[in-house]
Motif scaffolding. Structure first.
Motif, PDB file in Angstrom:
ATOM      1  N   LEU B 652       0.772  -1.252   0.000  1.00 25.26           N
ATOM      2  CA  LEU B 652       0.000   0.000   0.000  1.00 25.26           C
ATOM      3  C   LEU B 652       0.797   1.292   0.000  1.00 25.26           C
ATOM      4  CD1 LEU B 652      -2.828  -0.866   2.560  1.00 25.26           C
ATOM      5  CD2 LEU B 652      -2.950  -0.908   0.062  1.00 25.26           C
ATOM      6  N   MET B 653       2.026   1.284   0.487  1.00 22.08           N
ATOM      7  CA  MET B 653       2.660   2.592   0.623  1.00 22.08           C
ATOM      8  C   MET B 653       4.155   2.638   0.381  1.00 22.08           C
ATOM      9  SD  MET B 653       2.352   2.928   4.768  1.00 22.08           S
ATOM     10  CE  MET B 653       0.731   2.237   4.907  1.00 22.08           C
ATOM     11  N   TYR B 671       9.399   8.363   2.294  1.00 22.61           N
ATOM     12  CA  TYR B 671       9.291   6.907   2.202  1.00 22.61           C
ATOM     13  C   TYR B 671       8.460   6.489   3.404  1.00 22.61           C
ATOM     14  CZ  TYR B 671      10.202   1.980   1.774  1.00 22.61           C
ATOM     15  OH  TYR B 671      10.024   0.625   1.624  1.00 22.61           O
ATOM     16  N   LEU B 672       7.234   6.065   3.155  1.00 24.17           N
ATOM     17  CA  LEU B 672       6.322   5.812   4.269  1.00 24.17           C
ATOM     18  C   LEU B 672       6.364   4.359   4.670  1.00 24.17           C
ATOM     19  CD1 LEU B 672       3.253   7.891   3.064  1.00 24.17           C
ATOM     20  CD2 LEU B 672       5.080   8.575   4.625  1.00 24.17           C
ATOM     21  N   PRO B 724      -8.493  -3.666 -11.330  1.00 22.32           N
ATOM     22  CA  PRO B 724      -7.526  -4.776 -11.488  1.00 22.32           C
ATOM     23  C   PRO B 724      -6.257  -4.622 -10.652  1.00 22.32           C
ATOM     24  CG  PRO B 724      -7.588  -3.389 -13.463  1.00 22.32           C
ATOM     25  CD  PRO B 724      -8.694  -2.908 -12.578  1.00 22.32           C
ATOM     26  N   LEU B 725      -5.784  -3.409 -10.486  1.00 23.97           N
ATOM     27  CA  LEU B 725      -4.631  -3.104  -9.637  1.00 23.97           C
ATOM     28  C   LEU B 725      -3.492  -4.122  -9.779  1.00 23.97           C
ATOM     29  CD1 LEU B 725      -6.711  -2.039  -6.501  1.00 23.97           C
ATOM     30  CD2 LEU B 725      -5.654  -0.538  -8.213  1.00 23.97           C
ATOM     31  N   PRO B 726      -2.836  -4.132 -10.928  1.00 21.09           N
ATOM     32  CA  PRO B 726      -1.774  -5.118 -11.171  1.00 21.09           C
ATOM     33  C   PRO B 726      -0.401  -4.670 -10.671  1.00 21.09           C
ATOM     34  CG  PRO B 726      -2.164  -3.861 -13.165  1.00 21.09           C
ATOM     35  CD  PRO B 726      -3.094  -3.301 -12.128  1.00 21.09           C
ATOM     36  N   ALA B 727      -0.339  -3.612  -9.877  1.00 21.86           N
ATOM     37  CA  ALA B 727       0.966  -3.132  -9.416  1.00 21.86           C
ATOM     38  C   ALA B 727       0.902  -2.778  -7.936  1.00 21.86           C
ATOM     39  CB  ALA B 727       1.389  -1.898 -10.224  1.00 21.86           C
ATOM     40  N   VAL B 728       1.990  -3.067  -7.217  1.00 20.34           N
ATOM     41  CA  VAL B 728       2.132  -2.596  -5.842  1.00 20.34           C
ATOM     42  C   VAL B 728       3.382  -1.744  -5.737  1.00 20.34           C
ATOM     43  CG1 VAL B 728       0.874  -4.348  -4.529  1.00 20.34           C
ATOM     44  CG2 VAL B 728       3.221  -4.821  -5.252  1.00 20.34           C
ATOM     45  N   PRO B 729       3.409  -0.767  -4.810  1.00 23.34           N
ATOM     46  CA  PRO B 729       2.324  -0.412  -3.907  1.00 23.34           C
ATOM     47  C   PRO B 729       1.131   0.210  -4.632  1.00 23.34           C
ATOM     48  CG  PRO B 729       4.107   1.178  -3.735  1.00 23.34           C
ATOM     49  CD  PRO B 729       4.604   0.065  -4.606  1.00 23.34           C
ATOM     50  N   ILE B 730      -0.071  -0.101  -4.073  1.00 28.38           N
ATOM     51  CA  ILE B 730      -1.296   0.505  -4.578  1.00 28.38           C
ATOM     52  C   ILE B 730      -1.417   1.852  -3.885  1.00 28.38           C
ATOM     53  CG2 ILE B 730      -3.805   0.301  -4.660  1.00 28.38           C
ATOM     54  CD1 ILE B 730      -3.347  -2.805  -4.335  1.00 28.38           C
TER      55      ILE B 730
END
Ligand code: FES
Ligand code: FES
Lengths: 195, 783
Positions: B652-653, B671-672, B724-730
């Motif tokens: 996520l972050m 950078y969280l 679809p969100l095919p990448a992280v971080p979202i």
């Protein structure tokens, strides 16, 4: 809190009280209280995690002037504002006779310590929280501790430690019958006790 | 046994840690100590045309300024390929590469001197795109490909009724241990050097320091200093060599302590990567074939890139039975920050991709996400795509069923998404639930020797345990103490500070130290017990074979004979034992498997998402993990919770943002990492099926929770948003703007595996394909 660059590099000698001991220190105006404590005075309880106010590893309780002492990031406090201050580090937070405080005890018992580099900061912040709130809610715990980062524990055991310290404190003030307490304790020992 | 294996013993180093009295590497100091500082390249790629150190040397208080010309031994080091200079060798290949080091009387003077070192650079175009790296002119004499892996099994052209494919991207994650790198070196009277340092692997550091200093290993003395977290980021050498070189050059103790920014620049990150996957399945959801291709950006120097890529590629199959497949991957050199070990070691990347695919298959077939996973779950006796038989417990079904038994969180969320400010609009918050199941290899692989040695002594009930196993926070010290209590009946236990006076314990990584060093300690304790019981037998005229140690007491046929503490008054009994896992073999070897052991883990994430603002709050993560046995319930829970939150961070972050080879966010402001406000409630259960050959059936547990949390959290956000969100971080913008392409679903005519095709795996030397052609096969790009 900014310091005139012309005087920032100048050395000055000033007094402050650290963990109840009056000290005198010679430092550059621009140095942080954290550098003063660690490098000049050899007070190593507060840790350096980021040096820019984002991790809370350096948290100490500072009193300047007549104001209530307050937990601050020592890395953000310029030495210039620490003149005459009263600083309490983790070394001031133990229980009587060198025992652990209830908060320290709870951190150990609940497994809130792994590498431990964040621990002094968390114990400092949690101690202040419990002085203000006898019975903090989960939200109040989060609000008090979100300035402290921990990379190891995922925070679950830290929350559990703060809640358990608060409970112990309440019970000490208002003791429950011993049998009930024993039962609660034994219920909390299995792996599921965690949640 | 009180304090034995299976109980929530407190950490022996805990009291000092809660008092703030535990000594970390950053707290080290010595009489007459100098402070080191590093001159780092501001360019991701440049030729060095000149270095002038005169001005720096002239500053009063400066004791030494060293460049590559001052390195007496072999300039090159590295965990696998030795392609990295201790100090830049005419070329810099990443921004932050050490060019010179300085030692001065204090930190301010050292920093001033570092700034005064005049380095002339002739900037070269940085190569920052890993795809281009394959065809670009080599950035290094060793070439641009760290390793290319390619193999197939069964019939990779087999097809079921449905095929889903997509391209997934994983960002660069920083280990972000909370105590920046630090160490103190000093010259020793034997003409050697000593170093106290926060590291994961003392003997690897010792070897690499030996190369640069030209000293034999017996003159390089390392001792572990207090370590404030590691997560893989301390496996490579950073300041170790520099501190030793300066101590030898100045004849004084030299301390280094990095700033947070330097820490980001200096240590290795998790590999960012692109993974293309195509799954084909039957109408009932059974996987017929998997094809996958991986491209990992290894950055400027090899580190562990040649090993990480094999993990990612081979574990693309996930914890599922896959009979037919074709897998290929590259880890390549670029002018981006070097990547190496980070908790999960290539597997979180694979897990994120294969779990998204399983959900896509379930979606296409209208199946329940857990049902499709159960239907494909690996079982003991199955053979992996990479040819290894799963001949130990393989409780994939069990972890899935265990997860299913955990109730969903009841009632509304305690908090809205949006951090402490809880910025979310209640009207646009949607709940999502996501599942993931993963496989993680445990311990070293492919023939890398995985071993440890322990020396244990016992005197009047007090045990002393000595290994070179780095305690980095994970709690090995507690495990060692528990073992000594259980096996030896020791009343008190001291675990001494690890050093190089004993043989190597290998790295504290790969979830391996309980298995390797824990087993060495177990063996040494058992050997001491044999001696103890022989003494008691002689003294009491009994048969040693009939004696046991129960709860601190030597017993004969269940009757107490003597407390262990009084069994051999004043005598010290001692034993040193070595443990080594059975050998492993390179991918494709006919001689045996690549991996020592595996662990399986299933998680369910529940999230609330403000779909307008893109804010995500992880409400709960439930986990069921295959852990062999529970050694210490509290410590195990700490590993699970910590791993889940780190995985959630990647989902996520957390992303090291690199623009033109420069890290744009090398601090905790930009950078969280997850805070206490972000951390979900964790419910953790276990499957305890003992691992054969291990005392108590234990196995590693540290990495799986992270590997599983990444896909579980991502799946939950997909469920909440329908994206679809095919990448992280979202990141919020991905949700709010709906970035990223959906998997392509194709209905196909079933084509069973040709029976003539070999069941064995076939390893290709040559690249079958280039990763650049993924899109041409019709796979949509990620973001
Ligand atoms: S060191 Fe002060 S907040 Fe991180
Ligand atoms: S225990 Fe390691 S950072 Fe908190």
């Amino acid at each position: 809190m900014s310091v005139d660059p012309l005087v920032a590099d100048e050395f000055v000698t000033f007094p402050l009280t650290v963990d109840g001991v009056p000290r005198e220190v010679t430092a550059r105006w621009s140095e942080s209280l954290l550098t003063v404590l660690r490098d000049r005075l050899g007070v190593l309880g507060p840790k350096t995690g980021c040096g820019h106010g984002r991790c809370g590893a350096c948290a100490v309780r500072v009193g300047v002037g007549p104001d209530e002492p307050h937990v601050l990031c020592a890395c953000l406090v310029p030495a210039a504002t620490a003149v005459g201050a009263t600083v309490e580090t983790i070394a001031s937070l133990g229980g009587p006779d060198g025992e652990l405080s209830d908060v320290q005890e709870a951190f150990l018992a609940e497994g809130a310590v792994q590498c431990g580099i964040c621990t002094a900061g968390f114990v400092t912040a949690a101690t202040e929280l419990l002085e203000r709130h006898e019975c903090p809610s989960r939200t109040e715990i989060e609000e008090a501790l979100y300035g402290n980062l921990c990379r190891c524990t995922g925070y679950g055991r830290i929350v559990a430690a703060v809640e358990s310290a608060a409970r112990t404190r309440r019970e000490r003030k208002d003791p429950v019958p011993l049998t009930t307490r024993k039962l609660t304790a034994s219920l909390r020992t299995g792996p599921e006790a965690a949640e | 046994m009180t304090g034995g294996v299976g109980t929530s013993v407190r950490r022996p180093d805990g009291p000092a840690k809660v008092r703030g009295e535990f000594s970390y590497a950053g707290d080290l100091a010595a009489e007459g100590m100098l402070v080191g500082s590093t001159v780092r390249s501001p360019h991701p790629h440049a030729r060095i045309t000149g270095i002038d150190t005169a001005a720096a040397r002239a500053i009063s208080g400066v004791h030494a300024v060293l460049t590559s010309a001052d390195v007496p031994g072999d300039l090159y080091f590295g965990l696998t390929l030795r392609d990295e200079p201790a100090l830049a060798d005419g070329v810099v290949r990443y921004a932050g590469e050490p060019v010179a080091v300085v030692a001065a009387v204090d930190a301010a003077t050292a920093r001033r001197a570092a700034r005064a070192v005049a380095v002339e650079y002739e900037p070269l175009p940085p190569l920052t795109d890993p795809q281009q790296s394959l065809t670009a002119p080599p950035l290094h004499p060793d070439g641009n490909v760290y390793r290319h892996v390619s193999y197939s099994c069964g019939d990779p052209d087999a097809r079921g009724v449905v095929t889903v494919e997509n391209t997934y991207r994983i960002g660069m994650q920083d280990p972000a241990f909370l105590a920046p790198e630090a160490g103190l070196a000093w010259p020793t009277p034997d003409g050697g050097v000593a170093l106290d340092v926060a590291t994961q692997w003392l003997h690897s550091d010792q070897t690499q320091i030996g190369w640069a200093t030209g000293l034999p290993p017996e003159k390089v003395h390392l001792r572990l200093a207090g370590v404030g977290g590691a997560f893989g980021g301390r496996e490579d050498v950073t300041l170790q060599t520099h501190a030793c070189l300066l101590a030898l050059a100045t004849g004084r103790p030299v301390k280094f302590e990095y700033t947070r920014e330097e820490s980001f620049l200096a240590h290795r990150q998790r590999h960012p990567g692109t993974i293309w996957l195509r799954h084909s399945a039957d109408a009932d959801g059974r996987i017929v074939c998997v094809e996958g291709r991986v491209l990992l950006d290894g950055g400027a120097y090899a580190s562990t890139s040649p090993v990480v890529i094999t993990n990612t590629v081979t574990l693309l199959q996930g914890p599922y039975r896959v009979d037919n497949g074709r897998f290929e991957g590259w880890s390549v050199r670029t002018n981006n920050p070097s990547c190496g070990a980070m908790r999960g070691f290539g597997v979180p990347q694979a897990a994120f991709a294969h779990e998204a695919q399983l959900d896509a298959l379930a979606g296409a077939l209208g199946m329940d996400p857990l049902e499709i996973r159960l239907r494909n779950a690996l079982q003991r006796g199955d053979v992996a795509t990479f040819g290894q038989r799963f001949d130990a417990p393989t409780p994939v079904r069990e972890v899935i069923e265990g997860l299913r038994a955990i109730p969903l969180p009841a009632g509304p969320a305690r908090r809205a998404p949006g951090g402490v400010g809880r910025a979310a609009e209640p009207g646009s918050v949607r709940r999502g639930i996501g599942y993931a199941v993963t496989i993680k290899n445990l311990a070293f692989s492919e023939g890398h020797v995985d071993e440890s040695t322990a020396e244990v002594s016992l005197c009047d009930g007090h045990a002393t345990v000595h290994t070179a196993c780095a305690e980095v926070g994970q709690g090995f010290v507690t495990v060692a103490e528990q073992v000594a209590r259980t096996v030896l009946g020791a009343t008190t236990v001291e675990v001494t500070q690890p050093d190089t006076l004993i043989a190597s314990a290998g790295s504290t990584s790969a979830s391996r130290q309980t298995m390797a060093s824990g087993t060495a300690v177990h063996r040494a304790c058992a050997a001491v017990r044999v001696r103890l019981l022989a003494q008691v037998a002689r003294r009491h005229g009994l048969d040693a074979a009939g004696l046991t140690v129960v709860d601190g007491t030597v017993c004969a046929a269940g009757r107490p004979v003597t407390p262990v503490a009084a069994a051999a008054p004043g005598q010290t009994l001692r034993a040193t034992e070595h443990f080594q896992h059975p050998a492993t073999y390179p991918l494709g070897s006919a001689e045996g498997g690549m991996y020592v052991a595996f662990s399986f883990s299933a998680q369910r994430a529940v999230v609330d998402v403000d779909v307008e603002l893109g804010l995500v709050s992880v409400v709960q993560v439930a986990s069921c993990q295959d852990v062999g046995t529970v050694i210490n319930p509290t410590q195990l829970l700490g590993q699970i919770e910590g791993g889940i939150v780190q995985g959630m961070g990647l989902a996520l972050m957390e992303e090291v943002v690199v623009a033109d080879g420069l890290i744009t966010n090398p601090d905790f402001q930009d950078y969280l990492i997850p805070t206490i406000v972000d951390a979900p409630e964790v419910v953790s259960t276990y499957v305890t099926d003992p691992e054969p050959g291990m005392p108590h059936g234990w196995k590693g547990a540290g990495e799986p929770p992270l590997c599983t949390a990444v896909p579980a959290v991502a799946a939950a956000v997909r469920d909440a948003t329908g994206l679809p969100l095919p990448a992280v971080p979202i990141k919020p913008e991905h949700v709010a703007l709906g970035l990223g392409a959906a998997p392509t679903v194709t209905w196909t005519t079933p084509r069973p595996a040709a029976p003539s095709r070999a069941v064995n795996i076939v390893v290709d030397e040559e690249a079958r394909d280039a990763p650049g052609t993924m899109a041409e096969e019709g796979a949509p790009g990620g973001r």
